[in-house]
Design an enzyme around this catalytic site. Sequence first.
Site, PDB file in Angstrom:
ATOM      1  N   ARG A   1      33.211   2.081  -7.357  1.00  0.00           N
ATOM      2  CA  ARG A   1      34.167   2.436  -8.422  1.00  0.00           C
ATOM      3  C   ARG A   1      35.118   3.528  -7.937  1.00  0.00           C
ATOM      4  NH1 ARG A   1      29.127   2.496 -12.378  1.00  0.00           N
ATOM      5  NH2 ARG A   1      28.301   3.277 -10.427  1.00  0.00           N
TER       6      ARG A   1
ATOM      7  N   ASN B   1       7.303   1.039  -8.954  1.00  0.00           N
ATOM      8  CA  ASN B   1       8.036   1.129  -7.682  1.00  0.00           C
ATOM      9  C   ASN B   1       7.980   2.594  -7.247  1.00  0.00           C
ATOM     10  OD1 ASN B   1       9.811   1.127  -5.579  1.00  0.00           O
ATOM     11  ND2 ASN B   1      11.530   0.256  -6.720  1.00  0.00           N
TER      12      ASN B   1
ATOM     13  N   ARG C   1      25.302   3.007   4.910  1.00  0.00           N
ATOM     14  CA  ARG C   1      24.705   2.482   6.150  1.00  0.00           C
ATOM     15  C   ARG C   1      25.711   1.656   6.946  1.00  0.00           C
ATOM     16  NH1 ARG C   1      19.974  -0.294   3.036  1.00  0.00           N
ATOM     17  NH2 ARG C   1      19.303   1.476   1.807  1.00  0.00           N
TER      18      ARG C   1
ATOM     19  N   ARG D   1       5.613  -2.732  -6.248  1.00  0.00           N
ATOM     20  CA  ARG D   1       6.593  -3.127  -5.233  1.00  0.00           C
ATOM     21  C   ARG D   1       6.184  -2.463  -3.926  1.00  0.00           C
ATOM     22  NH1 ARG D   1      12.006  -0.675  -3.585  1.00  0.00           N
ATOM     23  NH2 ARG D   1      12.761  -2.295  -2.193  1.00  0.00           N
TER      24      ARG D   1
ATOM     25  N   GLU E   1      14.338  -7.745 -10.332  1.00  0.00           N
ATOM     26  CA  GLU E   1      13.217  -7.694  -9.392  1.00  0.00           C
ATOM     27  C   GLU E   1      11.898  -7.366 -10.111  1.00  0.00           C
ATOM     28  OE1 GLU E   1      16.126  -5.336  -7.172  1.00  0.00           O
ATOM     29  OE2 GLU E   1      15.015  -5.928  -5.382  1.00  0.00           O
TER      30      GLU E   1
ATOM     31  N   HIS F   1      15.180  -6.876   0.141  1.00  0.00           N
ATOM     32  CA  HIS F   1      15.645  -7.427  -1.151  1.00  0.00           C
ATOM     33  C   HIS F   1      15.086  -8.823  -1.408  1.00  0.00           C
ATOM     34  CE1 HIS F   1      19.548  -4.887  -0.506  1.00  0.00           C
ATOM     35  NE2 HIS F   1      18.695  -4.204  -1.246  1.00  0.00           N
TER      36      HIS F   1
ATOM     37  N   LEU G   1      24.639  -7.463  -3.476  1.00  0.00           N
ATOM     38  CA  LEU G   1      25.567  -6.413  -3.051  1.00  0.00           C
ATOM     39  C   LEU G   1      25.427  -5.198  -3.967  1.00  0.00           C
ATOM     40  CD1 LEU G   1      28.696  -8.744  -2.511  1.00  0.00           C
ATOM     41  CD2 LEU G   1      26.806  -8.296  -0.935  1.00  0.00           C
TER      42      LEU G   1
END
Length: 399
Positions: free
Chosen positions: A284, A7, A240, A90, A384, A179, A208
Site C-alpha cells: 500500500r 501457530n 526478502r 502449524r 490456512e 505456504h 502473494l
Amino acid sequence: MKVLVINAGSSSLKYQLIDMETEKAIAKGGCERIGIPGSFLKHKANGKEVTITQDMPTHKAAIELMLAALVDKDHGAIKDMSEIDAVGHRILHSGGDYDRSVLIDDEVKRVCLSNADLAPLHQKANIMGVDACKAVMPNVPMVATFDTAFHATMPEKAYIYGLPYEYYEKYKVRRYGAHGTSHRFVSQEAAKYLNADVNNFKVITCHLGNGSSISAVKNGKCYDTSMSFTPLGGVPMGTRTGDLDPAILEYLSDKTGMDIHELLFMCNKKAGVMGVSGVSSDFRDLRNAAEEGNHRAQLALDIFAYSCKKYVGAYAAAMGGVDAIVFTAGIGEHDHLVREGVVDGLEYMGVVIDKEKNAAPTDGICDITGKGSKVKVLIIPTNEELVIARDTAEIVNNL
Ligand code: ADP
C-alpha cells in the site's frame, strides 16, 4: 467438534478456536512478546475484543492465558476447557519426512526436532507450542500440519539442486517450499469452484503476501514451487531477496566486509521491495509512493509483478499447460494492479482477465476471467487455519 489451531513463533503465538460444524472461528487472537517484557494478549470472541497485558515468560504461560481468555465468562467462547476436542499445530518443516498432517506422538516430535536445523528459529518455537499445550492439556489429541508437506509430491527434478548430490544425501539440501497449506487450500477450492476433475487439472497458485510463493499444482499434487531450501527463494518479497546468484554474496562480502550471517540478515530483512524502493515493504505504501512519482517504488512493484509473471510462464511450461491461475494472500487478494501486472502479456497463453472485475472484486471467491480467456483466473481468500482444523478433525475422528 471444536478444534484449537495454534501457530507458535519464537516470541508470539496465534490461535483460533474453530467450530467444525460451521467451520467458523468462534475465537481468535494472539500473544505477543512472549519471554520479553511488555507481553500482551489480544483476543476476539463473543463479539468482544480485549487486550490483556500480563507477563508471559514462557509459551506455557501464554497457553494458560489464552485458555483463560477462551473460557472467560465475559469475552470467552466456551464454558470450560473440556470443550476443546483437539489441537492442530502449524509446524514449519516436515524435512521431507511427512507428506501430510500427522497425530503428534513422541516419535513425530523427535523427527520434528531432528529437522530443526532446516529452520532453527521456527521449528523449535513450533515444538515449544506443542510442549506447552501438552503440559496444560495432557489428554487432548494434537496434530501437526506442516507448511512444507504439500510440496512433498514434487518430482526429484523439481527439488534437487545443481549441487553435488552428496549435500542432498548427507545434509538434506533440497527444495522444500513453504505456504503449503495455503497452496493446497486454494488449489482445491479452485477445482471445487470450477467443477473441475482434480485428476485432470493444472493450476498455478500465487500466494502473494509479506512472504510470497508460487506453486504449480498438477492433478491435485504440487509439481513445483518457487520458495526453495528456505522461504528466501523465489520471487522478491517484502524484505526478502528471492532468487539470487550466490556469487553476489562473496562479491558483497569483499566489498562491504559483511560476513555470511550479516549478508543473510540483509537478504532476509532489508532486501526485496523494501530494499529496492527504500520506502516500505508494504505494497500500500509502495502504491502511494509510486503515485506520487517515486521511481524506485514503481520499480519495486514492477520487479515483483515481472518476477511473478516469469514463474507463471515457467510453471505453465513445466506442467504442459494451465487451466487456472489463482491469486491469494494480502497482495494477491487486494492489490489489483499486481494481478494485472502478473497476467499482462500472457494473452498468447490464453490468459485474459476482466479488468473491471479485477479492479473491484467481490468478497469470497471471485472469478476475474475475461472474455475469450482459455485460462480461468480466480481470487480465492486463503484460510490456512481451516486446513489445519480440518486435518486435525479428520485424524482425531479416525482414532
Ligand atoms: P503475511 O505473509 O504476513 O501473512 P499478508 O498475506 O497479510 O502477509 O500480506 C501482507 C501484504 O499484503 C502487505 O504487503 C500489504 O501491503 C498487502 N496488502 C494488504 N492489503 C492490501 C491492499 N488493500 N492493497 C494492497 N496491498 C495490500
